[in-house]
Design an enzyme around this catalytic site. Sequence first.
Site, PDB file in Angstrom:
ATOM      1  N   GLY A  95       0.833  -1.191   0.000  1.00 51.35           N
ATOM      2  CA  GLY A  95       0.000   0.000   0.000  1.00 51.35           C
ATOM      3  C   GLY A  95       0.872   1.246   0.000  1.00 51.35           C
ATOM      4  CB  ILE A  97       3.481   2.381   4.586  1.00 55.95           C
ATOM      5  CG1 ILE A  97       2.655   3.466   5.295  1.00 55.95           C
ATOM      6  CG2 ILE A  97       4.800   2.161   5.317  1.00 55.95           C
ATOM      7  CD1 ILE A  97       2.272   3.140   6.712  1.00 55.95           C
ATOM      8  CB  THR A 175       7.121  -0.706  11.017  1.00 48.68           C
ATOM      9  OG1 THR A 175       6.969  -0.767   9.591  1.00 48.68           O
ATOM     10  CG2 THR A 175       8.599  -0.692  11.366  1.00 48.68           C
ATOM     11  NE  ARG A 177      -2.334  -2.166  13.980  1.00 52.27           N
ATOM     12  CZ  ARG A 177      -1.958  -0.950  13.628  1.00 52.27           C
ATOM     13  NH1 ARG A 177      -0.690  -0.740  13.286  1.00 52.27           N
ATOM     14  NH2 ARG A 177      -2.816   0.048  13.608  1.00 52.27           N
ATOM     15  CD  GLU A 206       2.022  -3.088  20.193  1.00 52.75           C
ATOM     16  OE1 GLU A 206       1.500  -1.948  20.324  1.00 52.75           O
ATOM     17  OE2 GLU A 206       2.412  -3.512  19.095  1.00 52.75           O
ATOM     18  CG  HIS A 225       2.830   0.551  18.062  1.00 50.53           C
ATOM     19  ND1 HIS A 225       1.803  -0.366  18.154  1.00 50.53           N
ATOM     20  CD2 HIS A 225       2.679   1.148  16.855  1.00 50.53           C
ATOM     21  CE1 HIS A 225       1.060  -0.323  17.048  1.00 50.53           C
ATOM     22  NE2 HIS A 225       1.572   0.600  16.251  1.00 50.53           N
TER      23      HIS A 225
END
Length: 264
Positions: A95, A97, A175, A177, A206, A225
Amino acid sequence: RLDAGFFKSLPKLRIVAQTGNHAYHVDLNAAEEHDVVIGKATGGFCGAAGELTFGLMMAVMRQISQVDHAIKNGSWPTPMTRVLRGKTLGIVGFGNIGQYVARIANAFGMNVVAWGSRLTSEGAEQAGARRLELTDLLRTADIISIHATLTPQSRGLIDSKRLALCKPSAYLINTARGPIVDEAALVAALSEGRLAGAGLDVFDTEPLPVDHPLRSLKNVVTTSHLGWPTDEMYEQFANAAADVLIAYRDHTEIPQFSLKADWH
């Protein structure tokens, strides 16, 4: 979590400006039942996670954190480390990113291959990459970087069988999920030397539990994160949230989260 109890406790609530592209913590059915609008304040594209991807690559491959720690404790190590130039970067999820990462990788002189569930060869070429099937990408790549969206289909996408396809000299960067990668299988591969290392910004749980094995592996660099909380992203989110609230006040159309698309 914005669940049924949350909405019931706030009978006067009419709108939530939810930043980002996901609303995993929002019970959209309950919001609808209580006539609460969940406005989508995406903030637009931000390259922060893409930039962090390269920070993690260099940190783990050049042993930056280990050497920093050693120097501060009086040593002066000079290990032989690995550069990015000439390496094959495999991008999983192509996508905005993923495409941004591909363009940066080309500037580093990397060979870029990519896979996405809807990616075409033409789409990959436009961003300076070559499309491969996922199994071929994993076999080929020196560095695998995860940029897919978490969906029921992508959960556990990189499992033990797929990790077994990777080179022992390969590095994995995530980076996106945590649950896209089978965390237990990743720990095993890193512990047993079937992967050279990993750079991880996201995890199944997390904050990462204190006794988690990833905390003690020397070939892993972790961050908490950090992909999204940046000066640029906070500004974009704040403006987007304000736009949603102004649109609600002015009775104009508001982008909203869809039950079908966003509730898993």
